[in-house]
Design a protein around this motif. Structure first.
Motif, PDB file in Angstrom:
ATOM      1  N   ILE A  42       0.855  -1.185   0.000  1.00 33.32           N
ATOM      2  CA  ILE A  42       0.000   0.000   0.000  1.00 33.32           C
ATOM      3  C   ILE A  42       0.891   1.234   0.000  1.00 33.32           C
ATOM      4  O   ILE A  42       1.660   1.467   0.937  1.00 33.32           O
ATOM      5  N   ARG A  43       0.802   2.021  -1.052  1.00 34.64           N
ATOM      6  CA  ARG A  43       1.632   3.205  -1.167  1.00 34.64           C
ATOM      7  C   ARG A  43       0.772   4.436  -0.910  1.00 34.64           C
ATOM      8  O   ARG A  43      -0.165   4.720  -1.644  1.00 34.64           O
ATOM      9  N   PRO A  44       1.044   5.160   0.139  1.00 37.14           N
ATOM     10  CA  PRO A  44       0.217   6.315   0.463  1.00 37.14           C
ATOM     11  C   PRO A  44       0.418   7.454  -0.521  1.00 37.14           C
ATOM     12  O   PRO A  44       1.500   7.628  -1.080  1.00 37.14           O
ATOM     13  N   VAL A  45      -0.630   8.203  -0.725  1.00 32.38           N
ATOM     14  CA  VAL A  45      -0.578   9.388  -1.566  1.00 32.38           C
ATOM     15  C   VAL A  45      -0.692  10.592  -0.651  1.00 32.38           C
ATOM     16  O   VAL A  45      -1.772  10.938  -0.186  1.00 32.38           O
ATOM     17  N   SER A  46       0.407  11.198  -0.326  1.00 30.78           N
ATOM     18  CA  SER A  46       0.400  12.322   0.600  1.00 30.78           C
ATOM     19  C   SER A  46       1.487  13.300   0.205  1.00 30.78           C
ATOM     20  O   SER A  46       2.466  12.948  -0.437  1.00 30.78           O
ATOM     21  N   SER A  47       1.308  14.538   0.618  1.00 30.41           N
ATOM     22  CA  SER A  47       2.272  15.577   0.303  1.00 30.41           C
ATOM     23  C   SER A  47       3.419  15.516   1.300  1.00 30.41           C
ATOM     24  O   SER A  47       3.391  14.802   2.288  1.00 30.41           O
ATOM     25  N   SER A  48       4.450  16.276   1.001  1.00 29.95           N
ATOM     26  CA  SER A  48       5.616  16.294   1.873  1.00 29.95           C
ATOM     27  C   SER A  48       5.330  16.990   3.196  1.00 29.95           C
ATOM     28  O   SER A  48       6.085  16.834   4.148  1.00 29.95           O
ATOM     29  N   ARG A  49       4.249  17.757   3.271  1.00 29.34           N
ATOM     30  CA  ARG A  49       3.918  18.474   4.496  1.00 29.34           C
ATOM     31  C   ARG A  49       3.059  17.644   5.442  1.00 29.34           C
ATOM     32  O   ARG A  49       2.905  17.987   6.592  1.00 29.34           O
ATOM     33  N   PHE A  50       2.477  16.595   4.974  1.00 36.95           N
ATOM     34  CA  PHE A  50       1.602  15.777   5.807  1.00 36.95           C
ATOM     35  C   PHE A  50       2.090  14.336   5.770  1.00 36.95           C
ATOM     36  O   PHE A  50       2.029  13.673   4.743  1.00 36.95           O
ATOM     37  N   GLY A  51       2.570  13.854   6.882  1.00 35.86           N
ATOM     38  CA  GLY A  51       3.048  12.486   6.965  1.00 35.86           C
ATOM     39  C   GLY A  51       4.493  12.374   6.523  1.00 35.86           C
ATOM     40  O   GLY A  51       4.859  12.836   5.438  1.00 35.86           O
ATOM     41  N   HIS A  52       5.315  11.794   7.348  1.00 35.37           N
ATOM     42  CA  HIS A  52       6.731  11.610   7.041  1.00 35.37           C
ATOM     43  C   HIS A  52       7.097  10.145   7.228  1.00 35.37           C
ATOM     44  O   HIS A  52       6.362   9.372   7.838  1.00 35.37           O
ATOM     45  N   TYR A  53       8.256   9.800   6.717  1.00 36.30           N
ATOM     46  CA  TYR A  53       8.781   8.461   6.872  1.00 36.30           C
ATOM     47  C   TYR A  53       9.952   8.492   7.850  1.00 36.30           C
ATOM     48  O   TYR A  53      10.664   9.506   7.954  1.00 36.30           O
TER      49      TYR A  53
END
Length: 424
Positions: free
Chosen positions: A172-183
């Motif tokens: 499952i690959r999330p679709v999120s911007s760099s401002r919301f959610g980090h690794y």
């Protein structure tokens, strides 16, 4: 009396509106843009807080759990003002990792943290948070996340032509911007300068309770009372109360409570089957949800539900929580050596998703989910049965795979109807 036209809460005369429209050669009724905080214009304003975004389905303000794949399964993230309950795995290995992801996400976004524990000092918990993967680590991250397939997966499966048209089971690959959610890199610790620059509050139960203190008879244990008072003071004194907005810049309060309900908190739900013993915890959750509903805060709780003697009590705890996620580890079980689960370290169950401003909740169409802790990353993948088409597989192995497939829940278990082999 002149007719008055209202648009977005501002009243203007018809004559002046028509005159303005004729000069600019556009209609007088225009869509109002977002209002900037700090202007004299009255009316509702958009709350712009770092690390948050509105839900595209119900407009609820969301924060990331620190695991983008889990955000996707929960409908975009964790809603502000709600409780996320994590049912701990047997040895509390992976649930504590999700707990630390949530706190690390708060430090990266500049949110205020409130860490509560009965067995570990909150200062030590912050020192063990995983390090974020920054922009200069993007190449290394891509190699570890998207190139995780084994050479065997590149070989074209010899299977009936009709099954080749089905979508492949991938991560499952999330679709999120760099401002919301980090690794985050689970093999490294968060830099000390980020912890020193963050604002956090710690609640260590042994330091809050004096052994000589006389406690008056009450429906809550003294540890729960102290924790509720501590959370309430932080919410009201530091401006997180939504019903009484403060003039300073708004921020999010991330609350993390570890091992709630364990005997260390003074609760006996893990020691007895008496149904009356759970009133302390249920009342605590009820009051906590009341505090969260009127504040800019989000809470994550880990609970050892596998130790609770009265299983009917788990349903009460689930009803008093907004989002419930269960972790089932393969460590110490027969599934650890079962070839059916060789690619996973455990199962993840999305037991409940809140209904916020909706009649129905946003549920994922994927029911069978497995997780795996790699060298650096904690990944969530769709659970699927491996193809059993090799002639070198022994009959006993095929029989074990078929019996294990029957024990799976609805989804993968429905695909295995044969007795001696997998019936695709």
């Amino acid at each position: 009396m002149a007719t008055v036209a209202t648009c977005g809460g501002d009243a203007v005369g018809v004559g002046s509106a028509v005159a303005t429209a004729s000069k600019s050669n556009v209609t007088s009724f225009q869509r109002r843009g977002p209002r900037v905080s700090g202007t004299n214009d009255s009316g509702p304003r958009l709350v712009a807080i770092t690390g948050t975004r509105p839900s595209v389905r119900n407009g609820q303000l969301l924060v990331s759990t620190g695991l983008p794949a889990l955000d996707q399964l929960l409908g975009g993230g964790l809603a502000v003002g709600t409780v996320l309950l994590i049912e701990e795995d047997k040895y509390n290995i992976y649930s504590s990792l999700l707990f630390k992801y949530f706190l690390a996400e708060g430090i990266v976004n500049g949110h205020t943290l409130l860490v509560a524990s009965a067995n570990e000092d909150p200062a030590n918990i912050l020192q063990e948070l995983p390090a974020p993967l920054l922009d200069n680590c993007k190449k290394e991250f891509d190699e570890d996340v998207y190139n995780h397939k084994t050479p065997e997966s590149n070989i074209k499966m010899k299977i009936a032509w009709r099954y080749q048209l089905l979508p492949k089971m991938e991560q499952i690959r999330p679709v999120s911007s760099s401002r919301f959610g980090h690794y985050y890199d689970a093999s490294k610790r968060i830099p000390q300068e980020l912890i020193e620059a963050s604002k956090w509050h710690g609640f260590f139960l042994p330091e809050k309770i004096s052994p000589t203190l006389k406690v008056e008879p009450c429906s809550l244990t003294h540890g729960y009372i102290k924790l509720l008072q501590f959370i309430q003071n932080i919410i009201y004194e530091e401006g997180f109360d939504g019903s009484n907005p403060q003039k300073k810049q708004k921020n999010i309060l991330r609350i993390g409570i570890q091992n709630l309900g364990s005997p260390l908190w003074g609760d006996d739900i893990c020691c007895t089957e008496n149904g009356d013993s759970g009133h302390n915890l249920t009342k605590f959750l009820y009051v906590l949800r009341g505090l969260l509903r009127t504040s800019l805060s989000a809470c994550i709780i880990t609970m050892p539900t596998h130790l609770i003697q009265n299983k009917a009590f788990i349903a009460h705890v689930t009803n008093l929580s907004d989002t419930v996620v269960g972790l089932e580890s393969f460590i110490g079980s027969e599934r650890e050596t079962n070839p059916l689960y060789k690619d996973y370290h455990g199962l993840i169950h999305i037991r409940q998703i809140p209904r916020l401003n909706n009649l129905v909740c946003d549920e994922s169409d994927v029911k069978d989910l497995g997780f795996k802790l790699k060298r650096k990353l904690f990944t969530i993948e769709r659970l699927h049965l491996p193809p059993d088409l090799s002639d070198t597989v022994s009959r006993s192995s095929k029989q074990d795979l078929a019996e294990s497939a029957k024990r799976l829940g609805p989804g993968c278990g429905m695909m295995a109807g044969g007795k001696k082999h997998l019936d695709f």
